[in-house]
Motif scaffolding. Structure first.
Motif, PDB file in Angstrom:
ATOM      1  N   GLY A  94       2.249  26.163 -33.276  1.00 30.24           N
ATOM      2  CA  GLY A  94       1.837  25.597 -32.011  1.00 30.24           C
ATOM      3  C   GLY A  94       2.617  24.341 -31.698  1.00 30.24           C
ATOM      4  O   GLY A  94       2.910  23.545 -32.592  1.00 30.24           O
ATOM      5  N   HIS A  95       2.969  24.171 -30.423  1.00 30.25           N
ATOM      6  CA  HIS A  95       3.642  22.954 -30.002  1.00 30.25           C
ATOM      7  C   HIS A  95       2.723  22.148 -29.089  1.00 30.25           C
ATOM      8  O   HIS A  95       2.123  22.691 -28.161  1.00 30.25           O
ATOM      9  N   SER A  96       2.604  20.841 -29.369  1.00 24.48           N
ATOM     10  CA  SER A  96       1.809  19.913 -28.565  1.00 24.48           C
ATOM     11  C   SER A  96       0.360  20.406 -28.515  1.00 24.48           C
ATOM     12  O   SER A  96      -0.274  20.560 -29.557  1.00 24.48           O
ATOM     13  N   MET A  97      -0.199  20.667 -27.338  1.00 29.37           N
ATOM     14  CA  MET A  97      -1.555  21.208 -27.275  1.00 29.37           C
ATOM     15  C   MET A  97      -1.688  22.450 -28.144  1.00 29.37           C
ATOM     16  O   MET A  97      -2.721  22.679 -28.790  1.00 29.37           O
ATOM     17  N   GLY A  98      -0.630  23.248 -28.202  1.00 30.74           N
ATOM     18  CA  GLY A  98      -0.657  24.457 -29.006  1.00 30.74           C
ATOM     19  C   GLY A  98      -0.918  24.200 -30.474  1.00 30.74           C
ATOM     20  O   GLY A  98      -1.446  25.075 -31.175  1.00 30.74           O
ATOM     21  N   SER A  99      -0.562  23.009 -30.964  1.00 31.46           N
ATOM     22  CA  SER A  99      -0.853  22.670 -32.362  1.00 31.46           C
ATOM     23  C   SER A  99      -2.357  22.635 -32.614  1.00 31.46           C
ATOM     24  O   SER A  99      -2.845  23.155 -33.625  1.00 31.46           O
ATOM     25  N   ALA A 100      -3.087  22.001 -31.691  1.00 34.90           N
ATOM     26  CA  ALA A 100      -4.537  21.927 -31.836  1.00 34.90           C
ATOM     27  C   ALA A 100      -5.178  23.305 -31.701  1.00 34.90           C
ATOM     28  O   ALA A 100      -6.101  23.653 -32.444  1.00 34.90           O
ATOM     29  N   VAL A 101      -4.682  24.104 -30.757  1.00 37.45           N
ATOM     30  CA  VAL A 101      -5.231  25.451 -30.578  1.00 37.45           C
ATOM     31  C   VAL A 101      -4.958  26.294 -31.821  1.00 37.45           C
ATOM     32  O   VAL A 101      -5.837  27.004 -32.321  1.00 37.45           O
TER      33      VAL A 101
END
Length: 250
Positions: A94-101
């Motif tokens: 995940g990148h940016s928000m995708g890291s948290a998701v």
């Protein structure tokens, strides 16, 4: 021989017959599966690349955006379990928000019978903050969001000033920033898989030192890889980043 695309409501990718691992990619706030459209061409044939398409954007524009991280992560986990019927080992990027998701989906996938999670790879974001570290924030205004986007992506932010495009792309960006402002897990879950954290050396959203915070969410060790660049370092360094990720999977 042409290999057919794999396309479901939530997941997009290119089928890789004989693959030994599957990499599932989660885009940034306001982004979509198209962010990873060519990653499959950069990975060895042993790796199948699948991208997540959040609702409320691109070909899912008519659907409402997720309003909470729990809603989004639950829906993606369900899709992974039901739309990918095989038991191919999974790694999540995940990148940016995708890291948290990706982290939240990893939490949900751990321990599911017949599913093997091998690694979490995060990019451009510190690990989630719990409420006592950082209380939930009010959803930012549109002007605050756009100011932030111009800092994070100075080369791509002009699209939000286009009078025809802005009404189409602003709702998903607004929803994603609001979701992140409210997202605070009650506690940190320590994953039983290794975590890899990547970032740019000049990222205004995630200092290099913040990448090490992901060690708090794994019992199996963290490794860190820093690239030259800003928040979207992964665009100019795409080939190198994908090669680095692939080296951890095969």
């Amino acid at each position: 021989m042409t290999v057919p695309d794999s396309r479901t409501r939530w997941l997009r990718g290119v089928r890789a017959p004989g693959a030994k691992a599957r990499l599932v990619c989660f885009p940034h706030a306001g982004g979509g599966a198209v962010s990873f459209h060519d990653w499959a061409t950069l990975t060895p044939p042993e790796i199948e690349v699948v991208s997540v398409q959040y609702p409320g954007r691109q070909d899912r524009l008519a659907e409402p955006c997720a309003t909470t991280m729990e809603e989004l992560a639950d829906a993606i986990t369900t899709a992974l379990l039901h739309e990918l019927a095989d038991d191919l080992p999974l790694a999540l990027f995940g990148h940016s928000m995708g890291s948290a998701v990706a982290y939240e989906v990893a939490r949900r996938l751990e321990g599911v019978p017949g599913r093997t999670l091998t690694r979490l790879i995060v990019s451009g974001r510190p690990r989630p903050r719990v409420p006592h570290e950082q209380p939930p924030c009010p959803a930012p205004t549109d002007s605050e969001i756009l100011d932030r986007v111009r800092i994070l992506d100075p080369d791509g932010a002009d699209v939000y000033d286009h009078p025809d495009l802005r009404p189409l792309i602003m709702p998903s960006l607004r929803a994603d920033f609001g979701l992140l402002a409210a997202y605070r897990p009650t506690r940190l879950h320590r994953l039983g898989v290794p975590v890899t954290a990547c970032g740019g050396d000049r990222d205004p959203a995630c200092a290099v030192a913040d990448l090490s915070s992901w060690s708090d969410v794994t019992t199996e060790g963290l490794d860190v890889r820093v690239f030259e660049g800003n928040h979207f370092y992964l665009n100019p360094w795409k080939r190198e980043l994908v090669g680095f990720i692939a080296s951890h999977l095969v």
